[in-house]
Write a protein that holds these residues in place. Structure first.
Motif, mmCIF file in Angstrom:
data_model
loop_
_atom_site.group_PDB
_atom_site.id
_atom_site.type_symbol
_atom_site.label_atom_id
_atom_site.label_comp_id
_atom_site.label_asym_id
_atom_site.label_seq_id
_atom_site.Cartn_x
_atom_site.Cartn_y
_atom_site.Cartn_z
ATOM 1 N N PHE A 105 0.847 -1.191 0.000
ATOM 2 C CA PHE A 105 0.000 0.000 0.000
ATOM 3 C C PHE A 105 0.882 1.241 0.000
ATOM 4 O O PHE A 105 1.822 1.338 0.794
ATOM 5 C CB PHE A 105 -0.890 -0.017 1.244
ATOM 6 C CG PHE A 105 -1.705 1.225 1.452
ATOM 7 C CD1 PHE A 105 -2.533 1.714 0.456
ATOM 8 C CD2 PHE A 105 -1.656 1.900 2.665
ATOM 9 C CE1 PHE A 105 -3.298 2.861 0.651
ATOM 10 C CE2 PHE A 105 -2.413 3.033 2.885
ATOM 11 C CZ PHE A 105 -3.230 3.519 1.869
ATOM 12 N N CYS A 106 0.606 2.167 -0.904
ATOM 13 C CA CYS A 106 1.300 3.451 -0.922
ATOM 14 C C CYS A 106 0.421 4.447 -0.164
ATOM 15 O O CYS A 106 -0.617 4.874 -0.670
ATOM 16 C CB CYS A 106 1.530 3.919 -2.359
ATOM 17 S SG CYS A 106 2.404 5.493 -2.472
ATOM 18 N N PRO A 107 0.786 4.807 1.071
ATOM 19 C CA PRO A 107 -0.094 5.631 1.911
ATOM 20 C C PRO A 107 -0.176 7.072 1.428
ATOM 21 O O PRO A 107 0.788 7.607 0.868
ATOM 22 C CB PRO A 107 0.555 5.562 3.292
ATOM 23 C CG PRO A 107 2.002 5.314 3.005
ATOM 24 C CD PRO A 107 2.035 4.463 1.767
ATOM 25 N N PRO A 108 -1.305 7.729 1.650
ATOM 26 C CA PRO A 108 -1.446 9.143 1.274
ATOM 27 C C PRO A 108 -0.625 10.024 2.205
ATOM 28 O O PRO A 108 -0.308 9.634 3.335
ATOM 29 C CB PRO A 108 -2.942 9.403 1.434
ATOM 30 C CG PRO A 108 -3.387 8.408 2.455
ATOM 31 C CD PRO A 108 -2.538 7.187 2.230
ATOM 32 N N ASN A 109 -0.287 11.201 1.715
ATOM 33 C CA ASN A 109 0.402 12.208 2.532
ATOM 34 C C ASN A 109 -0.295 13.536 2.276
ATOM 35 O O ASN A 109 0.087 14.291 1.384
ATOM 36 C CB ASN A 109 1.878 12.290 2.160
ATOM 37 C CG ASN A 109 2.656 13.234 3.067
ATOM 38 O OD1 ASN A 109 2.075 14.021 3.820
ATOM 39 N ND2 ASN A 109 3.976 13.167 2.996
ATOM 40 N N TYR A 110 -1.343 13.794 3.045
ATOM 41 C CA TYR A 110 -2.169 14.970 2.786
ATOM 42 C C TYR A 110 -1.496 16.278 3.215
ATOM 43 O O TYR A 110 -2.032 17.358 2.982
ATOM 44 C CB TYR A 110 -3.527 14.814 3.460
ATOM 45 C CG TYR A 110 -4.337 13.685 2.857
ATOM 46 C CD1 TYR A 110 -4.761 13.756 1.539
ATOM 47 C CD2 TYR A 110 -4.639 12.541 3.594
ATOM 48 C CE1 TYR A 110 -5.488 12.714 0.964
ATOM 49 C CE2 TYR A 110 -5.365 11.501 3.035
ATOM 50 C CZ TYR A 110 -5.780 11.593 1.712
ATOM 51 O OH TYR A 110 -6.495 10.566 1.150
ATOM 52 N N GLY A 111 -0.289 16.170 3.789
ATOM 53 C CA GLY A 111 0.474 17.374 4.092
ATOM 54 C C GLY A 111 1.185 17.926 2.877
ATOM 55 O O GLY A 111 1.710 19.044 2.906
ATOM 56 N N LEU A 112 1.195 17.132 1.792
ATOM 57 C CA LEU A 112 1.833 17.548 0.550
ATOM 58 C C LEU A 112 0.820 17.595 -0.578
ATOM 59 O O LEU A 112 -0.175 16.875 -0.563
ATOM 60 C CB LEU A 112 2.973 16.584 0.188
ATOM 61 C CG LEU A 112 4.146 16.510 1.175
ATOM 62 C CD1 LEU A 112 5.121 15.431 0.737
ATOM 63 C CD2 LEU A 112 4.854 17.860 1.281
ATOM 64 N N SER A 113 1.109 18.413 -1.566
ATOM 65 C CA SER A 113 0.239 18.530 -2.727
ATOM 66 C C SER A 113 0.205 17.228 -3.506
ATOM 67 O O SER A 113 1.198 16.494 -3.570
ATOM 68 C CB SER A 113 0.747 19.653 -3.629
ATOM 69 O OG SER A 113 0.154 19.579 -4.911
ATOM 70 N N ALA A 114 -0.942 16.935 -4.111
ATOM 71 C CA ALA A 114 -1.074 15.726 -4.928
ATOM 72 C C ALA A 114 -0.156 15.775 -6.145
ATOM 73 O O ALA A 114 0.152 14.743 -6.749
ATOM 74 C CB ALA A 114 -2.521 15.551 -5.378
#
Length: 253
Positions: A105-114
């Motif tokens: 699984f590649c986890p999201p990092n919502y602290g960075l822009s998509a």
């Protein structure tokens, strides 16, 4: 007239089959990056439960998938063909492709822009590849490349593998090296003293049941996402131990 109607009907059916086949093989758009790991693998432990990817023969041809593709782990073991497209600077000439197995699984990092760093943020479709596999479709200097992907059948060597773990009343099995769809959706186990027992997904492709199966030869019934089921009778001998891996039958394309 009867022969003409038959010919027309056959042409219509062939056209429908052609359309259906093209839909199954339709390329979709996504992005890809790579992770630097030893021996070319993307991970040695991951959200699918496979452990050392070289021991389960996925090795460098493994990928971590973003949330929308990972689907809570049910996609583990599925195969994707991926090619780099639409980037003259980073994509290799001719857009060669590689076939990867979903292993993490590649986890999201919502602290960075998509668009910069948050590549696995929902609802982005993204593949995190090993450096070795990435270099077969794009130049290593690239941070991120546009790709096209499609599901393909998994080509596996040998039978599907059954790795046992747990305890006397909490029996687990990791299913790996699965051909055809690669994606296991249901598992049943049968001991010499039991009927068929449905197993629940614990996480990734690790399945469990709360039954004491010690001292019994074990058979397995494995169903993949297309609905096909394969039964391996007495694949595990009576004197099995936790931590051992055994080989069952294999799905054929």
């Amino acid at each position: 007239m009867g022969a003409l109607q038959t010919t027309v009907l056959c042409l219509i059916l062939l056209q429908k089959l052609s359309i259906s086949a093209s839909k199954e093989e339709e390329w979709k758009s996504a992005t890809a990056t790579y992770s630097k790991e030893t021996e070319g693998s993307i991970i040695t432990e991951g959200a699918c439960g496979y452990g050392d990817l070289h021991k389960v023969y996925y090795g460098k041809y493994s990928a971590g998938l973003s949330t929308i593709l990972f689907n809570r782990g049910s996609i583990c073991g599925a195969c994707y063909e991926i090619r780099c497209v639409d980037h003259i600077l980073w994509c290799l000439q001719g857009s060669p492709s590689v076939v990867l197995t979903a292993t993490d699984f590649c986890p999201p990092n919502y602290g960075l822009s998509a668009d910069y760093g948050g590549w696995c943020n929902f609802p982005k479709e993204h593949f995190e590849m090993s450096e070795a596999a990435f270099s077969e479709i794009a130049k290593r200097k690239a941070d991120i490349v546009p790709v096209q992907y499609r599901r393909v059948k998994c080509e596996r060597s040998g039978g599907l593998r059954l790795t046992l773990s747990g305890s006397s009343h909490f029996y687990q099995v990791l299913i790996s090296n699965v051909g055809l769809d690669g994606e296991v959706v249901a598992v049943k186990v049968k001991g010499s003293k039991t009927g068929w027992i449905p197993m629940a997904r614990n996480w990734g492709q690790i399945w469990h049941c709360n039954v004491n199966l010690i001292g019994q030869p074990l058979s397995f019934e494995v169903t993949v996402s297309s609905g096909r089921t394969l039964t391996s009778y007495n694949a595990v001998p009576a004197k099995w131990q936790f931590g051992q891996t055994f080989e069952g039958k294999q799905f054929k394309n």
